[in-house]
Scaffold this motif. Structure first.
Motif, PDB file in Angstrom:
ATOM      1  N   ASN A   5       0.789  -1.223   0.000  1.00 56.50           N
ATOM      2  CA  ASN A   5       0.000   0.000   0.000  1.00 56.50           C
ATOM      3  C   ASN A   5       0.826   1.281   0.000  1.00 56.50           C
ATOM      4  OD1 ASN A   5      -2.323  -1.538  -0.061  1.00 56.50           O
ATOM      5  ND2 ASN A   5      -2.454  -1.619   2.160  1.00 56.50           N
ATOM      6  N   ARG A   6       2.010   1.234  -0.573  1.00 53.08           N
ATOM      7  CA  ARG A   6       2.797   2.433  -0.812  1.00 53.08           C
ATOM      8  C   ARG A   6       2.624   2.780  -2.280  1.00 53.08           C
ATOM      9  NH1 ARG A   6       5.933   4.836   3.433  1.00 53.08           N
ATOM     10  NH2 ARG A   6       5.697   3.385   5.123  1.00 53.08           N
ATOM     11  N   PHE A   7       1.983   3.885  -2.551  1.00 47.04           N
ATOM     12  CA  PHE A   7       1.696   4.265  -3.923  1.00 47.04           C
ATOM     13  C   PHE A   7       2.883   4.991  -4.539  1.00 47.04           C
ATOM     14  CE2 PHE A   7      -2.417   4.062  -1.778  1.00 47.04           C
ATOM     15  CZ  PHE A   7      -3.062   3.165  -2.606  1.00 47.04           C
ATOM     16  N   TYR A   8       3.173   4.669  -5.775  1.00 44.59           N
ATOM     17  CA  TYR A   8       4.215   5.360  -6.521  1.00 44.59           C
ATOM     18  C   TYR A   8       3.759   5.515  -7.961  1.00 44.59           C
ATOM     19  CZ  TYR A   8       5.555   0.572  -7.835  1.00 44.59           C
ATOM     20  OH  TYR A   8       5.562  -0.722  -8.294  1.00 44.59           O
ATOM     21  N   ALA A  19      -2.364   5.323  -9.771  1.00 46.58           N
ATOM     22  CA  ALA A  19      -1.132   5.018  -9.049  1.00 46.58           C
ATOM     23  C   ALA A  19      -0.832   3.529  -9.125  1.00 46.58           C
ATOM     24  CB  ALA A  19      -1.253   5.440  -7.593  1.00 46.58           C
ATOM     25  N   THR A  20       0.415   3.189  -8.858  1.00 48.51           N
ATOM     26  CA  THR A  20       0.882   1.804  -8.836  1.00 48.51           C
ATOM     27  C   THR A  20       1.268   1.463  -7.400  1.00 48.51           C
ATOM     28  OG1 THR A  20       1.701   2.039 -11.083  1.00 48.51           O
ATOM     29  CG2 THR A  20       2.590   0.221  -9.807  1.00 48.51           C
ATOM     30  N   PHE A  21       1.000   0.223  -6.994  1.00 50.75           N
ATOM     31  CA  PHE A  21       1.379  -0.219  -5.660  1.00 50.75           C
ATOM     32  C   PHE A  21       1.643  -1.716  -5.676  1.00 50.75           C
ATOM     33  CE2 PHE A  21      -3.113  -1.025  -5.816  1.00 50.75           C
ATOM     34  CZ  PHE A  21      -3.334  -2.125  -5.011  1.00 50.75           C
ATOM     35  N   ASN A  22       2.342  -2.180  -4.659  1.00 49.19           N
ATOM     36  CA  ASN A  22       2.602  -3.604  -4.466  1.00 49.19           C
ATOM     37  C   ASN A  22       1.725  -4.078  -3.314  1.00 49.19           C
ATOM     38  OD1 ASN A  22       4.656  -3.816  -6.443  1.00 49.19           O
ATOM     39  ND2 ASN A  22       6.046  -2.801  -5.033  1.00 49.19           N
ATOM     40  N   GLY A  24       0.171  -7.054  -0.578  1.00 53.28           N
ATOM     41  CA  GLY A  24       0.828  -7.901   0.412  1.00 53.28           C
ATOM     42  C   GLY A  24       1.337  -9.216  -0.135  1.00 53.28           C
ATOM     43  N   ARG A  25       0.885  -9.616  -1.307  1.00 58.56           N
ATOM     44  CA  ARG A  25       1.323 -10.870  -1.918  1.00 58.56           C
ATOM     45  C   ARG A  25       2.475 -10.690  -2.903  1.00 58.56           C
ATOM     46  NH1 ARG A  25      -3.928 -14.563  -2.983  1.00 58.56           N
ATOM     47  NH2 ARG A  25      -4.774 -14.402  -0.890  1.00 58.56           N
ATOM     48  N   GLY A  26       2.999  -9.477  -2.975  1.00 61.40           N
ATOM     49  CA  GLY A  26       4.117  -9.204  -3.862  1.00 61.40           C
ATOM     50  C   GLY A  26       3.725  -8.917  -5.293  1.00 61.40           C
ATOM     51  N   GLN A  27       2.448  -8.748  -5.548  1.00 60.13           N
ATOM     52  CA  GLN A  27       1.977  -8.443  -6.895  1.00 60.13           C
ATOM     53  C   GLN A  27       1.961  -6.933  -7.106  1.00 60.13           C
ATOM     54  OE1 GLN A  27      -1.850 -10.221  -6.288  1.00 60.13           O
ATOM     55  NE2 GLN A  27      -1.320 -12.027  -7.476  1.00 60.13           N
ATOM     56  N   THR A  28       2.275  -6.512  -8.317  1.00 67.62           N
ATOM     57  CA  THR A  28       2.173  -5.109  -8.675  1.00 67.62           C
ATOM     58  C   THR A  28       0.785  -4.873  -9.243  1.00 67.62           C
ATOM     59  OG1 THR A  28       4.522  -4.987  -9.166  1.00 67.62           O
ATOM     60  CG2 THR A  28       3.130  -3.276 -10.108  1.00 67.62           C
ATOM     61  N   LYS A  29       0.084  -3.908  -8.670  1.00 68.25           N
ATOM     62  CA  LYS A  29      -1.264  -3.571  -9.121  1.00 68.25           C
ATOM     63  C   LYS A  29      -1.353  -2.081  -9.364  1.00 68.25           C
ATOM     64  CE  LYS A  29      -3.755  -7.451  -7.601  1.00 68.25           C
ATOM     65  NZ  LYS A  29      -5.040  -7.911  -7.153  1.00 68.25           N
ATOM     66  N   HIS A  30      -2.416  -1.680 -10.033  1.00 70.93           N
ATOM     67  CA  HIS A  30      -2.633  -0.283 -10.385  1.00 70.93           C
ATOM     68  C   HIS A  30      -4.040   0.092  -9.956  1.00 70.93           C
ATOM     69  CE1 HIS A  30       0.959  -0.914 -12.794  1.00 70.93           C
ATOM     70  NE2 HIS A  30       0.388  -2.036 -13.183  1.00 70.93           N
ATOM     71  N   VAL A  31      -4.191   1.321  -9.528  1.00 73.55           N
ATOM     72  CA  VAL A  31      -5.491   1.777  -9.048  1.00 73.55           C
ATOM     73  C   VAL A  31      -5.845   3.098  -9.726  1.00 73.55           C
ATOM     74  CG1 VAL A  31      -4.555   2.994  -7.040  1.00 73.55           C
ATOM     75  CG2 VAL A  31      -6.878   2.171  -6.990  1.00 73.55           C
TER      76      VAL A  31
END
Length: 63
Positions: A5-8, A19-22, A24-31
């Protein structure tokens, strides 16, 4: 390891922030989340292009 939940890579397209975030399962997701008052629309995507497309096509009906 990046904390969850650190957005970059945050950009703004109209009232929508993308934004993009990782997670808790190590997946990269976008919101894509609308920041307009009383709108409250937000969605997660596996693909950055899909999140940006959602931001470009979003229309707020509550503003």
């Amino acid at each position: 390891m990046v904390r969850p939940n650190r957005f970059y890579d945050v950009i703004r397209i109209g009232p929508v922030k993308v934004a993009t975030f990782n997670n808790g399962r190590g997946q990269t997701k976008h919101v894509a989340a609308c920041t307009a008052p009383k709108c409250g629309v937000s969605n997660e995507y596996f693909d950055r292009a899909a999140a940006e497309l959602a931001a470009r096509t979003h229309t707020c009906t509550r503003t």
